[in-house]
Design a protein around this motif. Structure first.
Motif, PDB file in Angstrom:
ATOM      1  N   TYR A   1       2.983  10.079  -9.878  1.00 45.05           N
ATOM      2  CA  TYR A   1       2.116  10.294 -11.037  1.00 45.05           C
ATOM      3  C   TYR A   1       1.450  11.659 -10.970  1.00 45.05           C
ATOM      4  CZ  TYR A   1      -1.871   9.793 -14.151  1.00 45.05           C
ATOM      5  OH  TYR A   1      -2.799  10.005 -15.123  1.00 45.05           O
ATOM      6  N   ARG A   2       0.903  11.994  -9.816  1.00 47.78           N
ATOM      7  CA  ARG A   2       0.226  13.302  -9.660  1.00 47.78           C
ATOM      8  C   ARG A   2       1.205  14.459  -9.856  1.00 47.78           C
ATOM      9  NH1 ARG A   2      -3.646  12.731  -4.405  1.00 47.78           N
ATOM     10  NH2 ARG A   2      -4.963  11.073  -5.223  1.00 47.78           N
TER      11      ARG A   2
ATOM     12  N   ARG B   1       0.828  -1.208   0.000  1.00 45.98           N
ATOM     13  CA  ARG B   1       0.000   0.000   0.000  1.00 45.98           C
ATOM     14  C   ARG B   1       0.862   1.258   0.000  1.00 45.98           C
ATOM     15  NH1 ARG B   1      -3.557  -2.866   4.003  1.00 45.98           N
ATOM     16  NH2 ARG B   1      -5.279  -3.614   2.738  1.00 45.98           N
TER      17      ARG B   1
ATOM     18  N   VAL C   1       2.245   1.778  -3.515  1.00 40.92           N
ATOM     19  CA  VAL C   1       1.203   2.284  -4.406  1.00 40.92           C
ATOM     20  C   VAL C   1       0.941   3.760  -4.120  1.00 40.92           C
ATOM     21  CG1 VAL C   1      -1.251   2.107  -4.969  1.00 40.92           C
ATOM     22  CG2 VAL C   1       0.139   0.055  -4.789  1.00 40.92           C
ATOM     23  N   HIS C   2       0.920   4.127  -2.870  1.00 44.52           N
ATOM     24  CA  HIS C   2       0.724   5.531  -2.498  1.00 44.52           C
ATOM     25  C   HIS C   2       1.860   6.388  -3.060  1.00 44.52           C
ATOM     26  CE1 HIS C   2       0.835   9.052   0.176  1.00 44.52           C
ATOM     27  NE2 HIS C   2      -0.474   8.936   0.130  1.00 44.52           N
ATOM     28  N   ASP C   3       3.098   5.914  -2.952  1.00 46.48           N
ATOM     29  CA  ASP C   3       4.248   6.657  -3.478  1.00 46.48           C
ATOM     30  C   ASP C   3       4.176   6.783  -4.992  1.00 46.48           C
ATOM     31  OD1 ASP C   3       5.184   6.921  -0.919  1.00 46.48           O
ATOM     32  OD2 ASP C   3       6.682   5.318  -1.100  1.00 46.48           O
ATOM     33  N   LEU C   4       3.798   5.711  -5.680  1.00 47.64           N
ATOM     34  CA  LEU C   4       3.658   5.770  -7.135  1.00 47.64           C
ATOM     35  C   LEU C   4       2.571   6.760  -7.545  1.00 47.64           C
ATOM     36  CD1 LEU C   4       3.946   2.098  -8.395  1.00 47.64           C
ATOM     37  CD2 LEU C   4       5.379   4.026  -9.040  1.00 47.64           C
ATOM     38  N   ASN C   5       1.469   6.766  -6.818  1.00 47.75           N
ATOM     39  CA  ASN C   5       0.396   7.703  -7.112  1.00 47.75           C
ATOM     40  C   ASN C   5       0.865   9.143  -6.913  1.00 47.75           C
ATOM     41  OD1 ASN C   5      -2.152   8.582  -7.792  1.00 47.75           O
ATOM     42  ND2 ASN C   5      -2.930   8.383  -5.723  1.00 47.75           N
TER      43      ASN C   5
END
Length: 76
Positions: free
Chosen positions: A71-72, A61, A64-68
Motif C-alpha cells: 500500500y505504501r 502479522r 498484514v505487514h506485507d500488505l501495508n
C-alpha cells in the motif's frame, strides 16, 4: 545419479507449477502490473485463510505487514 523424488517433493513441485500457471493466467488476462498484483492478492488471501484457520498470529502479522508495504509503495 539422481534419486526418485519423494511424494512430498512431487507435491511441492506440482504446487509450484500450478502457481506459476495461475500467475501467467492473471498476467495474460489483466496485463503485467495488474495481473501480478491480482496474483499476489490471491496468494495473500490463501495464506491468510490457512493462518487464520490454524490460529497462526505470527503469519497473519507478517501478511498484514506485507500488505501495508505494498500500500505504501503504490500510494506515495
Amino acid at each position: 545419479m539422481n534419486r526418485p523424488l519423494l511424494k512430498s517433493e512431487i507435491k511441492a513441485q506440482n504446487s509450484r507449477a500450478y502457481l506459476m500457471k495461475q500467475q501467467q493466467s492473471f498476467i495474460e488476462k489483466h496485463g503485467e502490473d495488474l495481473g501480478a498484483f491480482y496474483f499476489l492478492m490471491m496468494l495473500i488471501q490463501t495464506f491468510g485463510k490457512k493462518a487464520l484457520r490454524n490460529g497462526d498470529l505470527k503469519t497473519l502479522r507478517m501478511l498484514v505487514h506485507d500488505l501495508n508495504a505494498i500500500y505504501r509503495k503504490y500510494t506515495q
